[in-house]
Design a protein around this motif. Structure first.
Motif, PDB file in Angstrom:
ATOM      1  N   ASP A 109      -8.753  13.003   0.974  1.00 14.60           N
ATOM      2  CA  ASP A 109      -7.319  13.210   1.140  1.00 14.60           C
ATOM      3  C   ASP A 109      -6.671  11.841   1.064  1.00 14.60           C
ATOM      4  OD1 ASP A 109      -7.732  15.897   1.474  1.00 14.60           O
ATOM      5  OD2 ASP A 109      -7.595  15.857   3.650  1.00 14.60           O
ATOM      6  N   CYS A 110      -5.645  11.709   0.237  1.00 15.11           N
ATOM      7  CA  CYS A 110      -5.131  10.378  -0.062  1.00 15.11           C
ATOM      8  C   CYS A 110      -3.700  10.481  -0.571  1.00 15.11           C
ATOM      9  CB  CYS A 110      -6.025   9.732  -1.126  1.00 15.11           C
ATOM     10  SG  CYS A 110      -5.505   8.102  -1.690  1.00 15.11           S
ATOM     11  N   ASP A 111      -2.828   9.582  -0.117  1.00 11.46           N
ATOM     12  CA  ASP A 111      -1.503   9.489  -0.721  1.00 11.46           C
ATOM     13  C   ASP A 111      -1.660   9.134  -2.191  1.00 11.46           C
ATOM     14  OD1 ASP A 111      -0.216  10.059   1.628  1.00 11.46           O
ATOM     15  OD2 ASP A 111       0.109   7.975   2.173  1.00 11.46           O
ATOM     16  N   ASP A 150       0.831  -1.200   0.000  1.00 10.20           N
ATOM     17  CA  ASP A 150       0.000   0.000   0.000  1.00 10.20           C
ATOM     18  C   ASP A 150       0.869   1.253   0.000  1.00 10.20           C
ATOM     19  OD1 ASP A 150       0.966  -0.337   2.553  1.00 10.20           O
ATOM     20  OD2 ASP A 150      -0.930   0.124   3.557  1.00 10.20           O
ATOM     21  N   THR A 151       1.895   1.246  -0.844  1.00  9.81           N
ATOM     22  CA  THR A 151       2.786   2.389  -1.039  1.00  9.81           C
ATOM     23  C   THR A 151       3.045   2.549  -2.523  1.00  9.81           C
ATOM     24  OG1 THR A 151       4.766   0.995  -0.860  1.00  9.81           O
ATOM     25  CG2 THR A 151       3.941   1.999   1.182  1.00  9.81           C
ATOM     26  N   SER A 152       3.609   3.706  -2.885  1.00 15.89           N
ATOM     27  CA  SER A 152       4.035   3.883  -4.266  1.00 15.89           C
ATOM     28  C   SER A 152       5.247   2.994  -4.536  1.00 15.89           C
ATOM     29  CB  SER A 152       4.369   5.349  -4.533  1.00 15.89           C
ATOM     30  OG  SER A 152       5.448   5.765  -3.718  1.00 15.89           O
ATOM     31  N   ILE A 153       5.489   2.687  -5.801  1.00 13.39           N
ATOM     32  CA  ILE A 153       6.584   1.787  -6.179  1.00 13.39           C
ATOM     33  C   ILE A 153       7.460   2.506  -7.201  1.00 13.39           C
ATOM     34  CG2 ILE A 153       7.164  -0.431  -7.227  1.00 13.39           C
ATOM     35  CD1 ILE A 153       4.421  -1.440  -6.331  1.00 13.39           C
ATOM     36  N   PRO A 154       8.784   2.574  -6.950  1.00 17.37           N
ATOM     37  CA  PRO A 154       9.673   3.281  -7.888  1.00 17.37           C
ATOM     38  C   PRO A 154       9.759   2.577  -9.231  1.00 17.37           C
ATOM     39  CG  PRO A 154      10.944   2.115  -6.210  1.00 17.37           C
ATOM     40  CD  PRO A 154       9.510   2.024  -5.793  1.00 17.37           C
ATOM     41  N   LEU A 155       9.648   3.387 -10.289  1.00 14.51           N
ATOM     42  CA  LEU A 155       9.707   2.870 -11.656  1.00 14.51           C
ATOM     43  C   LEU A 155      10.932   3.360 -12.407  1.00 14.51           C
ATOM     44  CD1 LEU A 155       5.978   3.443 -12.665  1.00 14.51           C
ATOM     45  CD2 LEU A 155       7.025   1.298 -11.897  1.00 14.51           C
ATOM     46  N   GLY A 156      11.721   4.231 -11.779  1.00 13.90           N
ATOM     47  CA  GLY A 156      12.886   4.802 -12.434  1.00 13.90           C
ATOM     48  C   GLY A 156      12.623   6.192 -12.959  1.00 13.90           C
ATOM     49  N   GLU A 157      13.689   6.978 -13.100  1.00 12.03           N
ATOM     50  CA  GLU A 157      13.632   8.342 -13.630  1.00 12.03           C
ATOM     51  C   GLU A 157      12.653   9.224 -12.857  1.00 12.03           C
ATOM     52  OE1 GLU A 157      13.967   8.845 -17.951  1.00 12.03           O
ATOM     53  OE2 GLU A 157      13.870   6.660 -18.110  1.00 12.03           O
ATOM     54  N   GLY A 158      12.553   8.974 -11.552  1.00 10.91           N
ATOM     55  CA  GLY A 158      11.716   9.796 -10.700  1.00 10.91           C
ATOM     56  C   GLY A 158      10.237   9.462 -10.710  1.00 10.91           C
ATOM     57  N   ARG A 159       9.836   8.487 -11.474  1.00 11.25           N
ATOM     58  CA  ARG A 159       8.423   8.111 -11.548  1.00 11.25           C
ATOM     59  C   ARG A 159       8.126   6.954 -10.610  1.00 11.25           C
ATOM     60  NH1 ARG A 159       5.692   9.186 -16.220  1.00 11.25           N
ATOM     61  NH2 ARG A 159       3.956   8.033 -15.297  1.00 11.25           N
ATOM     62  N   SER A 196      -2.533  17.996  -6.392  1.00  7.60           N
ATOM     63  CA  SER A 196      -1.401  18.228  -5.509  1.00  7.60           C
ATOM     64  C   SER A 196      -1.265  19.715  -5.239  1.00  7.60           C
ATOM     65  CB  SER A 196      -0.114  17.697  -6.150  1.00  7.60           C
ATOM     66  OG  SER A 196       1.016  18.023  -5.379  1.00  7.60           O
ATOM     67  N   GLU A 197      -1.207  20.073  -3.954  1.00  9.67           N
ATOM     68  CA  GLU A 197      -1.026  21.474  -3.583  1.00  9.67           C
ATOM     69  C   GLU A 197      -0.266  21.544  -2.279  1.00  9.67           C
ATOM     70  OE1 GLU A 197      -3.595  25.599  -3.201  1.00  9.67           O
ATOM     71  OE2 GLU A 197      -4.538  23.704  -2.642  1.00  9.67           O
ATOM     72  N   ARG A 198       0.874  22.212  -2.319  1.00 12.91           N
ATOM     73  CA  ARG A 198       1.695  22.443  -1.128  1.00 12.91           C
ATOM     74  C   ARG A 198       2.007  21.154  -0.380  1.00 12.91           C
ATOM     75  NH1 ARG A 198      -1.587  27.805   1.098  1.00 12.91           N
ATOM     76  NH2 ARG A 198      -1.214  29.105  -0.764  1.00 12.91           N
ATOM     77  N   GLY A 199       2.337  20.119  -1.142  1.00 11.54           N
ATOM     78  CA  GLY A 199       2.731  18.857  -0.533  1.00 11.54           C
ATOM     79  C   GLY A 199       1.590  17.971  -0.091  1.00 11.54           C
ATOM     80  N   ILE A 200       0.350  18.425  -0.283  1.00 14.60           N
ATOM     81  CA  ILE A 200      -0.836  17.631   0.082  1.00 14.60           C
ATOM     82  C   ILE A 200      -1.462  17.080  -1.197  1.00 14.60           C
ATOM     83  CG2 ILE A 200      -3.098  17.633   1.188  1.00 14.60           C
ATOM     84  CD1 ILE A 200      -0.781  18.063   3.102  1.00 14.60           C
ATOM     85  N   THR A 201      -1.789  15.787  -1.194  1.00 11.75           N
ATOM     86  CA  THR A 201      -2.472  15.194  -2.344  1.00 11.75           C
ATOM     87  C   THR A 201      -3.863  14.742  -1.946  1.00 11.75           C
ATOM     88  OG1 THR A 201      -1.494  13.015  -1.911  1.00 11.75           O
ATOM     89  CG2 THR A 201      -0.341  14.445  -3.469  1.00 11.75           C
ATOM     90  N   ARG A 202      -4.780  14.916  -2.850  1.00  8.15           N
ATOM     91  CA  ARG A 202      -6.167  14.479  -2.618  1.00  8.15           C
ATOM     92  C   ARG A 202      -6.742  14.004  -3.939  1.00  8.15           C
ATOM     93  NH1 ARG A 202      -5.955  19.898  -1.380  1.00  8.15           N
ATOM     94  NH2 ARG A 202      -6.293  19.381   0.794  1.00  8.15           N
ATOM     95  N   LEU A 203      -7.849  13.290  -3.866  1.00  3.72           N
ATOM     96  CA  LEU A 203      -8.534  12.797  -5.056  1.00  3.72           C
ATOM     97  C   LEU A 203      -9.758  13.657  -5.314  1.00  3.72           C
ATOM     98  CD1 LEU A 203      -8.380   8.960  -4.323  1.00  3.72           C
ATOM     99  CD2 LEU A 203      -6.665  10.417  -5.423  1.00  3.72           C
TER     100      LEU A 203
END
Length: 231
Positions: free
Chosen positions: A214-216, A66-75, A190-197
């Motif tokens: 509000d959601c990662d 339940d986390t993001s997964i690195p794909l390379g080149e910052g993605r 995304s705004e000021r480090g906060i992400t939401r759907l």
């Protein structure tokens, strides 16, 4: 006989293919169902589609975390719960033509391909386009477009649905205008480090989004806010 207690992170990192089925089931139980992913077509697709096939080989063991997964080149690949909620909020119909921004390795496009009529998936990184192209082979209703995410895919417009599988600072007019009036939009913001759907519709006279959670959510590049822009 002794029983070793294995940390879940260690299991994900060293999992053999037979373990992915159990981890995929656990993803549905612990990440989707408790977090308002109620569209049973979305749940069924995520319960059966092998997410690991849409990731680089060195991170496939992380496919159901339940986390993001690195794909390379910052993605990064988006969190399963965030993707599930975006698809849920899009109110998908069987006849929909969907524009997907942020194809990454092709996972979300594959989910959509079994629910809607057609998908045009835009990805900016050549390496991810190669990965997605291989993973999506044989899905005749998915078109993969390599190009800037913020430009969308105008050649295929108008679309019934726009889904941005990540968080962006704003939705560019260039993409909004590719959605037909009455079409639906689901995106991360995304705004000021906060992400939401957020979700909304395009009308003949305008476009609006209403945040619903509000959601990662992974942040996609190339969507810098124009000077003077405000939510």
């Amino acid at each position: 006989m002794t029983t070793d207690i294995i940390d879940r992170g260690d299991l994900a990192a060293t999992a053999e293919p037979r373990d992915f089925i159990a981890m995929r089931h656990q993803m549905v139980v612990s990440q989707l169902r408790p977090n308002a992913v109620t569209d049973q077509r979305v749940v069924a697709a995520m319960a059966t589609l092998p997410r690991e096939r849409f990731l680089p080989a060195d991170v496939r063991g992380q496919a159901y975390r339940d986390t993001s997964i690195p794909l390379g080149e910052g993605r990064h690949a988006n969190l399963p719960m965030a993707t599930g909620r975006l698809l849920n909020a899009a109110d998908l119909l069987a006849g929909d033509r969907v524009l997907l921004i942020g194809a990454a390795g092709g996972y979300t496009a594959a989910l959509l391909s079994g629910i809607v009529a057609s998908v045009v998936a835009v990805e900016s990184l050549p390496a991810l386009c190669v990965l997605a192209g291989e993973a999506l082979a044989g899905r005749s209703n998915v078109t993969l477009v390599e190009g800037p995410l913020a430009e969308g895919a105008a050649d295929g417009q108008p679309y019934d649905v726009l889904i941005v599988d990540g968080a962006i600072a704003h939705v560019p007019d260039a993409i909004v205008h590719q959605v037909r009036p009455g079409g639906r939009v689901a995106t991360g913001l995304s705004e000021r480090g906060i992400t939401r759907l957020a979700a909304g519709r395009r009308s003949a006279g305008g476009f609006g989004l209403v945040p619903f959670a509000d959601c990662d959510c992974v942040v996609l590049p190339g969507f810098d806010r124009p000077a003077g822009f405000r939510f």
